[in-house]
Write an enzyme that holds these catalytic residues in place. Structure first.
Site: not given
Length: 294
Positions: A73-74, A147, A175, A177, A189-190, A193
């Site tokens: 996929d990348g 994505n 505030r 990550d 995808a990301y 998660s």
């Protein structure tokens, strides 16, 4: 049966010796069907192949009726962004592990591609995002994402702080990550998660998914395709914006990241028996069988 695809581009995962044999076999197969075969420059160099024209990606965009991508996929994400302005349909072949974008098996690729070349396939349109970084009101970086566009803390360990606006309306001061701005394609995808929702790829929607927010009430939200998302960096030591996790740009305090739907779309071709929900079951490991199978 004649095919509507007469010029086929073959693109493989670069510097991967595992692509040489299957791509060579695929090129011969396509040539046996009296189709014109193109290789992108980097793929040709990896294969040490001079039997077919080796061309730049821009020439593939202007000449090819179809691009076949062999890899994960990348690799597909990378090629999709490059060819999106040319509207070249894409077919993805995986090397043994089913992908969300590379759903053809390398084992049965000739049989499956034969059906696609004869017109037996499903067409799917995927939306893209375009993001720009403005510093002191000057655009300093920009790019496409199939994505997601993700603002994250950099290599430092501290949370980052930023303001989020949608269509010039203030939403919140976050505030965390980071923040993921994801398409339906990127929702598995990301963003997944980080606790984001799964969006069907036929939808034109955008998910905003906080990454480890300091305030637990900061939850993912889904907005319409015409939403203009602005992320204004506040106090931040080290932060970056990522485009599909491939390219990135380091951010500074007061930088503004602006994310909008791109006018370009990606066209994917799938086998006629393709099922998105079956793919979800297989990729995400959903268990169980229907009690009343049809």
């Amino acid at each position: 049966m004649s095919s509507s695809f007469q010029t086929i581009a073959l693109i493989g995962k670069h510097k991967n010796p595992g692509i040489v044999t299957p791509l060579s076999s695929l090129a011969r197969y396509l040539q046996s069907r009296n189709l014109t075969v193109l290789l992108d420059n980097l793929t040709a160099a990896s294969m040490d192949e001079d039997s077919y024209p080796a061309v730049a990606m821009e020439e593939i965009g202007s000449r090819a009726d179809l691009a076949i991508v062999l890899g994960g996929d990348g690799t597909m994400l990378n090629i999709a962004r490059k060819l999106a302005p040319f509207n070249v349909p894409l077919v993805g072949i995986n090397q043994g592990r089913l992908g969300f974008l590379t759903d053809l098996s390398i084992v049965t690729m000739q049989q499956t591609l034969g059906a696609i070349l004869e017109g037996r396939y499903i067409t799917e349109q995927r939306m893209l995002l375009y993001a720009e970084v403005a510093r002191s009101n000057v655009t300093t970086f920009g790019g496409l994402a199939l994505n997601d566009v993700a603002v994250n803390r950099g290599i430092g360990g501290n949370m980052i702080e930023f303001e989020v606006r949608i269509n010039d309306e203030y939403v919140c001061l976050l505030r965390s990550d980071g923040l993921i701005v994801a398409t339906p394609t990127g929702s598995t995808a990301y963003a997944l998660s980080a606790g984001g929702p799964i969006l069907h790829p036929s939808l034109d929607l955008v998910a905003l998914v906080p990454v480890s927010p300091h305030t637990l009430s900061n939850r993912p939200i889904v907005v319409g395709p015409d939403a203009a998302v602005e992320i204004l960096m506040q106090r931040t030591a080290v932060a970056r914006v990522h485009f599909d996790s491939h390219s990135h740009f380091d951010l500074e305090e007061n930088d503004k990241v602006m994310v909008r739907r791109s006018p370009h779309r990606v066209t994917l071709l799938h086998p006629s028996d393709h099922s998105y929900y079956r793919m979800l079951r297989e990729k995400l490991g959903w268990s169980g069988l229907p009690r009343n199978p049809t």
